[in-house]
Design a protein around this motif. Structure first.
Motif: not given
Length: 189
Positions: A60-66
């Motif tokens: 979730g963090i990686r997707a949000g940061l992307a």
């Protein structure tokens, strides 16, 4: 925020209620708006990098940061493609500007919600995550209002856009404050 206030004084002929912020990117003082786009890009990339370092890794963090990085890049590119203010001829630059803005606004809307929700289970983020989530949901509502304003000639689309952008900047500020506070707290080894 200071640049937006400055532009309101430099270009008093534009309505804060009805003109898009990007309209300042045409005519005299266009370069001030271009600086605004580039600063927004840099600030957004900085918060994405800081969150990457401060948050526990996860999908979730990686997707949000992307999505935050997508917002940042598209925001920076807006400086190179002037929009088409209402009543002016449609140009290729204006079409690219609208596409980039749509991608950017959608990315930051979804990205802040996903990032905020991903921080909720982390006990270290517990004080800030609900605030970030509330701001991101308010931003999503402002984005929806902005979308409905485009269908109504007399709707205050400029106001909705400024509220939306203000909430995005507030989200970035709250995230930055939470990161600063988090780094001051001794981390368990």
């Amino acid at each position: 925020v200071a640049i937006d206030v400055l532009l309101a004084f430099l270009r008093p002929g534009y309505s804060l209620l009805y003109n898009a912020e990007s309209d300042y990117g045409r005519g005299s003082w266009y370069w001030v708006m271009d600086i605004n786009f580039l600063l927004r890009c840099a600030l957004s990339l900085a918060i994405a990098a800081a969150l990457y370092r401060a948050a526990r890794p996860g999908g979730g963090i990686r997707a949000g940061l992307a999505l935050l990085v997508t917002w940042a890049i598209c925001s920076g590119l807006l400086a190179f493609f002037a929009d088409n203010p209402k009543g002016t001829p449609v140009t290729a630059s204006g079409i690219v500007h609208i596409i980039l803005a749509l991608i950017a606004f959608t990315a930051i809307t979804v990205g802040t919600i996903v990032t905020s929700a991903s921080l909720m289970p982390d006990p270290i983020w517990r004080p800030a995550a609900p605030v970030l989530l509330a701001i991101s949901i308010a931003g999503a509502l402002a984005y929806l209002l902005l979308g409905t304003a485009s269908k109504h000639h007399h709707a205050p689309g400029g106001l909705y856009e400024r509220i939306f952008l203000g909430l995005v900047l507030l989200w970035i500020a709250v995230a930055a404050i939470a990161i600063i506070r988090r780094t001051r707290v001794p981390q368990p080894e």
